[in-house]
Design an enzyme around this catalytic site. Structure first.
Site, PDB file in Angstrom:
ATOM      1  CE  LYS A   1      -3.922  -2.020   2.286  1.00  0.00           C
ATOM      2  NZ  LYS A   1      -4.836  -1.948   3.415  1.00  0.00           N
TER       3      LYS A   1
ATOM      4  N   GLY B   1      -0.475  -1.242  15.854  1.00  0.00           N
ATOM      5  CA  GLY B   1      -0.089  -1.290  14.448  1.00  0.00           C
ATOM      6  C   GLY B   1       0.281   0.077  13.924  1.00  0.00           C
ATOM      7  CB  ALA B   2       2.886   1.798  12.978  1.00  0.00           C
ATOM      8  N   GLY B   3       1.182   0.093  10.236  1.00  0.00           N
ATOM      9  CA  GLY B   3       1.287  -0.164   8.799  1.00  0.00           C
ATOM     10  C   GLY B   3       0.204   0.604   8.051  1.00  0.00           C
ATOM     11  N   GLY B   4      -0.094   0.142   6.841  1.00  0.00           N
ATOM     12  CA  GLY B   4      -1.046   0.841   5.975  1.00  0.00           C
ATOM     13  C   GLY B   4      -2.430   0.959   6.587  1.00  0.00           C
TER      14      GLY B   4
ATOM     15  CG  ASP C   1      -7.742   0.131   4.134  1.00  0.00           C
ATOM     16  OD1 ASP C   1      -8.585  -0.544   3.518  1.00  0.00           O
ATOM     17  OD2 ASP C   1      -6.516  -0.025   3.996  1.00  0.00           O
TER      18      ASP C   1
ATOM     19  N   GLY D   1     -12.962  -7.688  11.475  1.00  0.00           N
ATOM     20  CA  GLY D   1     -12.457  -7.027  10.272  1.00  0.00           C
ATOM     21  C   GLY D   1     -13.304  -7.208   9.024  1.00  0.00           C
TER      22      GLY D   1
ATOM     23  CE1 TYR E   1      -9.852 -10.507   3.977  1.00  0.00           C
ATOM     24  CE2 TYR E   1      -9.090  -8.404   4.835  1.00  0.00           C
ATOM     25  CZ  TYR E   1      -9.067  -9.372   3.852  1.00  0.00           C
ATOM     26  OH  TYR E   1      -8.267  -9.219   2.749  1.00  0.00           O
TER      27      TYR E   1
ATOM     28  CG  ASN F   1      -7.808   1.010   0.197  1.00  0.00           C
ATOM     29  OD1 ASN F   1      -7.895   2.200  -0.093  1.00  0.00           O
ATOM     30  ND2 ASN F   1      -8.827   0.338   0.679  1.00  0.00           N
TER      31      ASN F   1
HETATM   32  P1  NAD Z   1       1.243  -3.704   6.773  1.00  0.00           P
HETATM   33  O1  NAD Z   1       2.202  -4.698   6.217  1.00  0.00           O
HETATM   34  O2  NAD Z   1       1.192  -2.341   6.185  1.00  0.00           O
HETATM   35  O3  NAD Z   1       1.501  -3.539   8.348  1.00  0.00           O
HETATM   36  C1  NAD Z   1       1.746  -4.664   9.152  1.00  0.00           C
HETATM   37  C2  NAD Z   1       1.630  -4.299  10.623  1.00  0.00           C
HETATM   38  O4  NAD Z   1       1.706  -5.507  11.397  1.00  0.00           O
HETATM   39  C3  NAD Z   1       2.762  -3.392  11.144  1.00  0.00           C
HETATM   40  O5  NAD Z   1       2.256  -2.542  12.146  1.00  0.00           O
HETATM   41  C4  NAD Z   1       3.743  -4.399  11.748  1.00  0.00           C
HETATM   42  O6  NAD Z   1       4.576  -3.835  12.732  1.00  0.00           O
HETATM   43  C5  NAD Z   1       2.761  -5.392  12.378  1.00  0.00           C
HETATM   44  N1  NAD Z   1       3.312  -6.723  12.589  1.00  0.00           N
HETATM   45  C6  NAD Z   1       3.704  -7.623  11.659  1.00  0.00           C
HETATM   46  N2  NAD Z   1       4.095  -8.776  12.252  1.00  0.00           N
HETATM   47  C7  NAD Z   1       3.954  -8.590  13.600  1.00  0.00           C
HETATM   48  C8  NAD Z   1       4.204  -9.395  14.740  1.00  0.00           C
HETATM   49  N3  NAD Z   1       4.649 -10.649  14.622  1.00  0.00           N
HETATM   50  N4  NAD Z   1       3.947  -8.879  15.959  1.00  0.00           N
HETATM   51  C9  NAD Z   1       3.478  -7.615  16.101  1.00  0.00           C
HETATM   52  N5  NAD Z   1       3.211  -6.799  15.055  1.00  0.00           N
HETATM   53  C10 NAD Z   1       3.451  -7.279  13.814  1.00  0.00           C
HETATM   54  O7  NAD Z   1      -0.183  -4.408   6.695  1.00  0.00           O
HETATM   55  P2  NAD Z   1      -1.631  -3.712   6.562  1.00  0.00           P
HETATM   56  O8  NAD Z   1      -1.947  -3.512   5.136  1.00  0.00           O
HETATM   57  O9  NAD Z   1      -1.678  -2.558   7.482  1.00  0.00           O
HETATM   58  O10 NAD Z   1      -2.579  -4.902   7.079  1.00  0.00           O
HETATM   59  C11 NAD Z   1      -2.666  -5.242   8.457  1.00  0.00           C
HETATM   60  C12 NAD Z   1      -3.853  -6.175   8.663  1.00  0.00           C
HETATM   61  O11 NAD Z   1      -5.053  -5.468   8.376  1.00  0.00           O
HETATM   62  C13 NAD Z   1      -3.850  -7.392   7.740  1.00  0.00           C
HETATM   63  O12 NAD Z   1      -4.338  -8.503   8.439  1.00  0.00           O
HETATM   64  C14 NAD Z   1      -4.826  -7.016   6.647  1.00  0.00           C
HETATM   65  O13 NAD Z   1      -5.452  -8.132   6.035  1.00  0.00           O
HETATM   66  C15 NAD Z   1      -5.835  -6.218   7.455  1.00  0.00           C
HETATM   67  N6  NAD Z   1      -6.599  -5.264   6.654  1.00  0.00           N
HETATM   68  C16 NAD Z   1      -7.940  -5.373   6.709  1.00  0.00           C
HETATM   69  C17 NAD Z   1      -8.713  -4.479   6.025  1.00  0.00           C
HETATM   70  C18 NAD Z   1     -10.178  -4.612   6.119  1.00  0.00           C
HETATM   71  O14 NAD Z   1     -10.872  -3.974   5.346  1.00  0.00           O
HETATM   72  N7  NAD Z   1     -10.683  -5.368   7.074  1.00  0.00           N
HETATM   73  C19 NAD Z   1      -8.130  -3.474   5.266  1.00  0.00           C
HETATM   74  C20 NAD Z   1      -6.753  -3.392   5.246  1.00  0.00           C
HETATM   75  C21 NAD Z   1      -5.989  -4.301   5.939  1.00  0.00           C
END
Ligand code: NAD
Length: 294
Positions: A73, A133-136, A109, A257, A236, A94
């Site tokens: 993302k 969390g601090a990802g996308g 999102d 989710g 989810y 996204n």
């Molecule tokens: P990303 O790769 O951008 O971020 C990953 C995050 O997970 C970071 O904060 C990282 O530090 C953390 N992380 C990874 N492994 C870890 C561990 N072992 N222990 C602790 N923290 C850990 O991913 P994203 O795109 O932000 O997605 C995160 C989750 O959200 C995924 O499961 C994704 O499927 C879900 N998501 C759901 C929706 C929805 O509409 N429900 C939308 C986007 C993402």
């Protein structure tokens, strides 16, 4: 499906890795069919380093639009021609809309997260959120919660490449909403996590922990939860993560989710087609299918 695909069918694509578990193809194809739209949606497993080629392919094949999932993302936001105002703040996308060859990046999102809570009678306005969390996804919902009136946001993340994102997000939110109180803590500080959850209204897991193959795992010790907490997960697959099960067991309101996925998809669908997605109809269809499978 055989009858539906023709030489003029417009393609939509999900890009990311893994994508095999994604609910998006079923949701969008159901909706296209429901509304008689000559479109098809497929998932492509694309690694981060392959994304520039994949974006070139969107241009080459005149793909109408795309969803971008993890881990692509943030990098995707650097590869499109233009960003929506929200995507600019978040620094991740996204959704890509192909506007006659010009690729426009959006982020839905955060909107999906807030709507998922709203559908369960929960508003973020005036609330304290603890977000792991601090990802996308985390960044998107942190920004949207602040824009929608959250009072305080405590962000926890493990010490990895994403940690610095949280600092950037804090700075961006402070610029747009200076009154929101934002704190960032390392996930290893469990005493802080416990006390922050204790004073929070809403707890969110926005990491990949709980998602297959990390299903059955949760970053939150169940003893940190309290029954008047609203607990949301971005994961989810599975539909109920360990965190959601732990929260349900002590009587918390939960927002898995899947609902966020549906509502962010609803926003993306409107960007793709200009129409409202038949979300409630799809929910009913899915519920029926799941009850047959179980
Ligand atoms: P990303 O790769 O951008 O971020 C990953 C995050 O997970 C970071 O904060 C990282 O530090 C953390 N992380 C990874 N492994 C870890 C561990 N072992 N222990 C602790 N923290 C850990 O991913 P994203 O795109 O932000 O997605 C995160 C989750 O959200 C995924 O499961 C994704 O499927 C879900 N998501 C759901 C929706 C929805 O509409 N429900 C939308 C986007 C993402």
């Amino acid at each position: 499906m055989k009858k539906r695909i023709s030489g003029t069918t417009g393609l939509f694509a999900l890009l990311g890795s893994p994508v095999g578990h994604s609910g998006s193809p079923a949701m969008y194809n159901f909706s296209f069919q429901e509304q008689g739209l000559d479109y098809a949606y497929l998932a492509f497993d694309v690694k981060k380093e392959q994304l520039p080629q994949a974006i070139d392919a969107l241009r080459l094949f005149k793909v109408r639009g795309s969803n971008i999932t993890m881990p692509c993302k943030s990098i995707a936001a650097t590869l499109v021609d233009e960003l929506s105002p929200a995507a600019k703040i978040v620094g991740a996308i996204n959704v890509i809309v192909n506007d006659n060859g010009r690729l426009i990046g959006h982020i839905t999102d955060g909107v999906g997260f807030v709507r998922n809570l709203k559908e369960r009678g929960v508003s973020v306005a005036g609330k304290k959120l603890v977000i792991i969390g601090a990802g996308g996804a985390a960044t998107a919902l942190q920004v949207q919660s602040a824009l929608d009136g959250a009072k305080e946001i405590s962000i926890f993340n493990r010490d990895d490449v994403f940690y610095a994102n949280a600092e950037k997000t804090k700075a961006k939110i402070k610029e747009a909403k200076p009154k929101v109180d934002i704190n960032i803590y390392p996930l290893t500080d469990q005493a802080k996590l416990k006390s922050e959850i204790n004073s929070a209204d809403i707890l969110v897991n926005a990491t990949i922990v709980g998602m297959k193959p990390l299903d059955g795992k949760s970053l939150i010790d169940p003893s940190f939860l309290h029954s008047d907490l609203v607990v949301a997960d971005t994961v989810y697959n599975p539909l109920k993560t360990k965190l959601i099960e732990d929260a349900e067991a002590i009587g918390c309101t939960v927002a898995p989710g899947k609902g966020m996925l549906l509502w962010q998809g609803n926003s993306a669908y409107t960007l793709f087609t200009g129409k409202e997605m038949p979300t409630k109809k799809y929910q009913a269809y899915e519920a029926k299918r799941e009850s047959v499978q179980n």
